[in-house]
Design a protein around this motif. Sequence first.
Motif, PDB file in Angstrom:
ATOM      1  N   THR A  84      33.253  36.085  39.878  1.00  0.00           N
ATOM      2  CA  THR A  84      33.902  35.097  40.746  1.00  0.00           C
ATOM      3  C   THR A  84      33.604  33.674  40.303  1.00  0.00           C
ATOM      4  O   THR A  84      34.358  32.757  40.622  1.00  0.00           O
ATOM      5  CB  THR A  84      33.476  35.234  42.219  1.00  0.00           C
ATOM      6  N   GLY A  85      32.519  33.461  39.586  1.00  0.00           N
ATOM      7  CA  GLY A  85      32.193  32.129  39.099  1.00  0.00           C
ATOM      8  C   GLY A  85      31.793  31.144  40.172  1.00  0.00           C
ATOM      9  O   GLY A  85      31.692  29.951  39.928  1.00  0.00           O
ATOM     10  N   GLY A  86      31.595  31.604  41.382  1.00  0.00           N
ATOM     11  CA  GLY A  86      31.205  30.707  42.464  1.00  0.00           C
ATOM     12  C   GLY A  86      32.328  29.826  42.970  1.00  0.00           C
ATOM     13  O   GLY A  86      32.084  28.786  43.579  1.00  0.00           O
ATOM     14  N   HIS A  87      33.560  30.207  42.715  1.00  0.00           N
ATOM     15  CA  HIS A  87      34.711  29.425  43.175  1.00  0.00           C
ATOM     16  C   HIS A  87      35.036  29.755  44.632  1.00  0.00           C
ATOM     17  O   HIS A  87      35.373  30.894  44.945  1.00  0.00           O
ATOM     18  CB  HIS A  87      35.940  29.702  42.299  1.00  0.00           C
TER      19      HIS A  87
ATOM     20  N   PRO B 139      39.574  37.663  37.982  1.00  0.00           N
ATOM     21  CA  PRO B 139      40.073  37.421  36.625  1.00  0.00           C
ATOM     22  C   PRO B 139      41.459  36.771  36.598  1.00  0.00           C
ATOM     23  O   PRO B 139      41.729  35.886  35.793  1.00  0.00           O
ATOM     24  CB  PRO B 139      40.107  38.813  35.997  1.00  0.00           C
ATOM     25  N   LYS B 140      42.321  37.180  37.504  1.00  0.00           N
ATOM     26  CA  LYS B 140      43.673  36.614  37.540  1.00  0.00           C
ATOM     27  C   LYS B 140      43.624  35.136  37.953  1.00  0.00           C
ATOM     28  O   LYS B 140      44.250  34.281  37.326  1.00  0.00           O
ATOM     29  CB  LYS B 140      44.537  37.412  38.520  1.00  0.00           C
TER      30      LYS B 140
ATOM     31  N   ILE C 188      42.100  28.270  34.361  1.00  0.00           N
ATOM     32  CA  ILE C 188      41.767  27.805  33.012  1.00  0.00           C
ATOM     33  C   ILE C 188      43.033  27.392  32.263  1.00  0.00           C
ATOM     34  O   ILE C 188      43.056  26.356  31.601  1.00  0.00           O
ATOM     35  CB  ILE C 188      40.976  28.886  32.246  1.00  0.00           C
ATOM     36  N   SER C 189      44.098  28.177  32.380  1.00  0.00           N
ATOM     37  CA  SER C 189      45.353  27.828  31.713  1.00  0.00           C
ATOM     38  C   SER C 189      45.877  26.477  32.190  1.00  0.00           C
ATOM     39  O   SER C 189      46.296  25.642  31.389  1.00  0.00           O
ATOM     40  CB  SER C 189      46.417  28.899  31.963  1.00  0.00           C
ATOM     41  N   ALA C 190      45.866  26.271  33.500  1.00  0.00           N
ATOM     42  CA  ALA C 190      46.349  25.003  34.050  1.00  0.00           C
ATOM     43  C   ALA C 190      45.478  23.840  33.575  1.00  0.00           C
ATOM     44  O   ALA C 190      45.986  22.761  33.232  1.00  0.00           O
ATOM     45  CB  ALA C 190      46.365  25.062  35.575  1.00  0.00           C
ATOM     46  N   TYR C 191      44.170  24.050  33.526  1.00  0.00           N
ATOM     47  CA  TYR C 191      43.263  22.996  33.087  1.00  0.00           C
ATOM     48  C   TYR C 191      43.500  22.644  31.624  1.00  0.00           C
ATOM     49  O   TYR C 191      43.573  21.481  31.248  1.00  0.00           O
ATOM     50  CB  TYR C 191      41.809  23.428  33.312  1.00  0.00           C
TER      51      TYR C 191
END
Length: 157
Positions: free
Chosen positions: A105-108, A119-120, A126-129
């Motif tokens: 989850t990465g802590g988001h 993951p989705k 990441i793509s948007a960033y």
Amino acid sequence: MLVDANVLLYAVDDPRRFLAQFPDGAIIDEIQRAPDLPSYLQGLIDADPTPGRWILTGSQHFSLAESVNQSLAGRTAVHHLLPLSRGEATRFAHYPESLDETLITGGHPRILDRGLDPPKWIGSYISAYIEARRGDCRTTATAAGPRSASLSKTPGG
């Protein structure tokens, strides 16, 4: 605050009047969307340097740092927010039970708050960033001149 298109347009088109509606200061989120706004804040902060009166936040660190550092050097304190702690994550209905789930989850907060597929969501984030940064890189390369621009050309970009 600057997520709303109408508010952003107002801040960009008439920054003095936009800021004047907050005589006691304000929290301005997504400040990188109005990169000239910190220049207008400089005079207000110099006139009343009360700490904490203006809080500027943004989700794109590089864009935010560039606009703030140019106009507000010596007038700011930068705080980097960390991902959610274990204690904070357990406040959500869908919180990670194991170390593996925590890492995925990465802590988001948005993943936990809405029970999204990590993951989705992270892939989209990441793509948007990256797309936003690619645009910044192209703009910077073009402004730097033809030699720099030619160095930045890559297939598909």
